[in-house]
Design a protein around this motif. Structure first.
Motif, PDB file in Angstrom:
ATOM      1  N   GLY A 215       9.065 -24.866  92.447  1.00  0.00           N
ATOM      2  CA  GLY A 215       7.736 -25.177  92.939  1.00  0.00           C
ATOM      3  C   GLY A 215       7.788 -25.965  94.236  1.00  0.00           C
TER       4      GLY A 215
ATOM      5  N   THR B  26      -5.590 -29.812  88.814  1.00  0.00           N
ATOM      6  CA  THR B  26      -4.854 -29.436  90.015  1.00  0.00           C
ATOM      7  C   THR B  26      -5.670 -29.806  91.249  1.00  0.00           C
TER       8      THR B  26
ATOM      9  N   GLY C 234      -2.208 -20.991  86.739  1.00  0.00           N
ATOM     10  CA  GLY C 234      -1.612 -20.798  88.049  1.00  0.00           C
ATOM     11  C   GLY C 234      -2.628 -20.233  89.023  1.00  0.00           C
TER      12      GLY C 234
END
Length: 322
Positions: free
Chosen positions: A40, A161, A185
């Protein structure tokens, strides 16, 4: 004066010892903890930084991935490590400012448990829509949302997020009602924008900039205060909504109490690294800008971001994902 003389001698001796410590550091391998899995953005940044610091200092800086519990496992490990400069962490806006306010299990207080060293990089977010959408600007998006009776749907890569938090902040700032759709995601959310299942979302520039440049997505605006140097044609949201700002940022921190001269030495190295054209080009390839900072500036950013996102979490009544 006779009483003061020993104190003066002691102070001079301590200052000399501090300078010697900075000159001798590092004298052994240094761990850089990344509280997420390999591959990541935090991991990539950590490895770029580790390689550069190894070359600059002649000692090994080694990345160690400690994923789990939204960054808590790695963060706790660093916070509890000896404050000697040999355990560092690549922290992010999510781990240092959002997760502590969102998750009750998060026992780390970034403002108290860490000493900021330097900002490393900033990843702008891009507000994206399908190119077939009639929405061509942030002003259009706000007008579209206000014309609808139901809340405006937007996607993100998951609860808490940066894209999610940016969306909630955008709703408050623009005075529109929003409905969050959490994906596993960013890629599935981007696919639903492409398929017009959702009207728009915020996504990290590193994820969608290729599509925007290819014309398969329309980039309405970026969330940073300034336009991206690597895509200056995309305006900022602040050009429509003054003072709006959100971004995924990454920074190097150490356990609280780490000797200040070590912190300053590392910060100076990172600031020098961030200013190099090669570093800036490499970060641009990642959809980011390389950003060094003083320890004091980073500490101020962390404190202000904690306050900012805690308010958004409270006002939007955001609950952790199951």
């Amino acid at each position: 004066m006779r009483l003061l003389t020993p104190l003066v001698v002691l102070a001079v001796a301590l200052l000399g010892a501090s300078g010697a410590l900075a000159q001798s550091y590092p004298s052994k391998s240094v761990r850089i903890i990344v509280p997420f899995s390999a591959g990541g953005a935090p991991d990539v940044i950590g490895r770029v930084l580790a390689q550069a610091l190894t070359e600059q200092t002649g000692q090994s800086f080694v990345v160690e991935n400690r994923p789990g519990a939204s960054g808590l496992i790695g963060s706790e490990a660093v916070a509890k490590s000896p404050a000697d400069g040999y355990t560092l962490m690549v922290g992010s806006q999510t781990t240092l400012a959002v997760a502590p306010a969102l998750y009750r299990k998060f026992t780390v207080d970034a403002a108290k448990d860490f000493a900021g060293i330097s900002m490393i990089g900033i990843s702008p977010l891009v507000a994206i829509v399908n190119p077939a959408s009639p929405i061509k600007s942030i002003a259009d998006l706000i007008a579209f949302a206000k014309s609808k009776s139901e809340p405006l749907m937007f996607g993100s890569g998951g609860v808490g997020t940066t894209p999610h938090m940016a969306g909630e902040l955008f709703g408050f700032t623009a005075g529109i009602k929003m409905s969050h759709v959490a994906y596993r995601g960013e890629a599935p959310g981007v696919n639903d924008v492409l398929g017009q299942q959702i009207p728009f979302m915020f996504s990290n520039a590193s994820v969608v900039l290729g599509n925007v440049k290819a014309g398969t997505l329309r980039g309405l605006a970026v969330t940073t205060a300034k336009r991206m140097s690597f895509a200056p044609e995309i305006p900022t949201i602040a050009e429509t909504l003054p003072d709006f700002e959100a971004a995924t940022w990454f920074a190097l921190v150490a356990p609280a109490g780490t000797p200040r001269d070590i912190v300053q030495k590392l910060s100076a190295e990172i600031q020098r690294l961030a200013a190099l054209p090669d570093t800036q080009a490499r970060f641009a390839d990642l959809g980011m800008t390389s950003e060094g900072s003083t320890p004091e500036a980073l500490d101020a950013v962390i404190k202000s971001e904690i306050v900012k996102w805690a308010k958004v979490i409270k006002d939007a009544d955001i609950k952790p994902a199951d």
